[in-house]
Motif scaffolding. Structure first.
Motif, PDB file in Angstrom:
ATOM      1  N   ARG A 171       0.790  -1.220   0.000  1.00  0.00           N
ATOM      2  CA  ARG A 171       0.000   0.000   0.000  1.00  0.00           C
ATOM      3  C   ARG A 171       0.829   1.281   0.000  1.00  0.00           C
ATOM      4  O   ARG A 171       0.445   2.267  -0.623  1.00  0.00           O
ATOM      5  N   ILE A 172       1.965   1.282   0.682  1.00  0.00           N
ATOM      6  CA  ILE A 172       2.731   2.521   0.843  1.00  0.00           C
ATOM      7  C   ILE A 172       4.202   2.379   0.470  1.00  0.00           C
ATOM      8  O   ILE A 172       4.732   3.162  -0.320  1.00  0.00           O
ATOM      9  N   CYS A 173       4.879   1.387   1.020  1.00  0.00           N
ATOM     10  CA  CYS A 173       6.333   1.292   0.869  1.00  0.00           C
ATOM     11  C   CYS A 173       6.695   0.477  -0.375  1.00  0.00           C
ATOM     12  O   CYS A 173       7.261  -0.613  -0.293  1.00  0.00           O
ATOM     13  N   HIS A 174       6.363   1.040  -1.537  1.00  0.00           N
ATOM     14  CA  HIS A 174       6.547   0.346  -2.805  1.00  0.00           C
ATOM     15  C   HIS A 174       8.027   0.185  -3.153  1.00  0.00           C
ATOM     16  O   HIS A 174       8.887   0.909  -2.645  1.00  0.00           O
ATOM     17  N   ALA A 175       8.295  -0.733  -4.057  1.00  0.00           N
ATOM     18  CA  ALA A 175       9.683  -1.025  -4.418  1.00  0.00           C
ATOM     19  C   ALA A 175      10.349   0.158  -5.119  1.00  0.00           C
ATOM     20  O   ALA A 175      11.447   0.574  -4.748  1.00  0.00           O
ATOM     21  N   ARG A 176       9.696   0.704  -6.128  1.00  0.00           N
ATOM     22  CA  ARG A 176      10.340   1.740  -6.939  1.00  0.00           C
ATOM     23  C   ARG A 176      10.149   3.141  -6.377  1.00  0.00           C
ATOM     24  O   ARG A 176      11.052   3.968  -6.446  1.00  0.00           O
ATOM     25  N   LYS A 177       8.970   3.423  -5.854  1.00  0.00           N
ATOM     26  CA  LYS A 177       8.709   4.776  -5.373  1.00  0.00           C
ATOM     27  C   LYS A 177       7.820   4.716  -4.134  1.00  0.00           C
ATOM     28  O   LYS A 177       6.603   4.841  -4.216  1.00  0.00           O
ATOM     29  N   PRO A 178       8.428   4.524  -2.960  1.00  0.00           N
ATOM     30  CA  PRO A 178       7.632   4.491  -1.730  1.00  0.00           C
ATOM     31  C   PRO A 178       7.025   5.853  -1.428  1.00  0.00           C
ATOM     32  O   PRO A 178       7.612   6.891  -1.745  1.00  0.00           O
ATOM     33  N   ALA A 179       5.849   5.825  -0.813  1.00  0.00           N
ATOM     34  CA  ALA A 179       5.119   7.060  -0.517  1.00  0.00           C
ATOM     35  C   ALA A 179       5.567   7.622   0.830  1.00  0.00           C
ATOM     36  O   ALA A 179       4.786   7.715   1.783  1.00  0.00           O
TER      37      ALA A 179
END
Length: 221
Positions: A171-179
């Motif tokens: 939901r938030i801590c994505h691989a390429r672009k964490p929020a």
């Protein structure tokens, strides 16, 4: 709390259904697996049914999950092994599960935690990525990560810990672009800043049905 209702997002009603669903989830989203499994489970309700499956028919049913030929082979061999070794039932120990075709520690821990109530740490790509970002481990070896993180938390918390970490990764801590700028854990995160830190930009990256709740946690903090 960010994810009080974190849970396994695969749909199942029996240990066998869960085991099959987890195998299908390799390199595939849970959402896609859940679209495939109703027809699959209806067609193959038992381990013996998988063992006797027509390969072409099985492959066609699971084709949307990707790598369908390899997965079909695993399911047929899994069904045969369950019939031969366990009277068609899914065993409830890690040692027995990992001896089954197509079943590794990650799959075994999911099944143990969800179907048998045995605490386990599920090291998938999200769990591996986040635990390194949080400096809980510096390893990229799933078994080492499992053991190192396991030493940090009481055993009874392992299954829910896995769900919450995986939820956060999806939901938030994505691989390429964490929020980063819309993350309720930002104040305590040693990797804060590897993604956008401006709230409006980061908020656009937040996914999932809990999106509004997660953003409220940040704006109200």
């Amino acid at each position: 709390m960010a994810y009080p209702n974190a849970h396994c997002e695969l749909n199942f009603s029996t240990p066998l259904e869960l085991l099959v669903a987890v195998i299908l989830s390799a390199q595939c989203t849970d959402e896609r697996v859940n679209q495939v499994t109703p027809a699959l489970f209806a067609r193959y309700p038992s381990a013996a049914d998988y063992a006797a499956a027509d390969r072409a028919e099985l492959e066609e049913l699971i084709r949307p999950t990707g790598f369908f030929r390899n997965k079909a082979s695993s399911l047929i061999r899994l069904g045969a092994a369950l019939v031969e070794r366990h009277d068609g039932e899914v065993p409830g120990t890690l040692e027995e599960l990992v001896r089954l075709p197509g079943v590794g520690r990650k799959t075994a821990n999911v099944v143990l935690g969800e179907a048998f109530g045995v605490p386990g740490i599920t090291v998938d790509t999200h769990f591996s990525r986040l635990t390194r970002r949080w400096l809980w481990t510096d390893s990229d070896d799933p078994v080492k990560i499992e053991h190192e993180v396991g030493e940090l938390f009481p055993r009874k918390e392992w299954t829910m810990l896995s769900h919450r970490v995986i939820f956060h990764g999806r939901r938030i801590c994505h691989a390429r672009k964490p929020a980063c700028g819309a993350c309720p854990l930002a104040k305590d995160c040693p990797s804060y800043g590897i993604g956008p830190t401006e709230f409006d930009l980061a908020a656009k990256l937040v996914k999932g049905p809990e999106r509004d709740h997660l953003l409220e946690l940040v704006t109200n903090s």
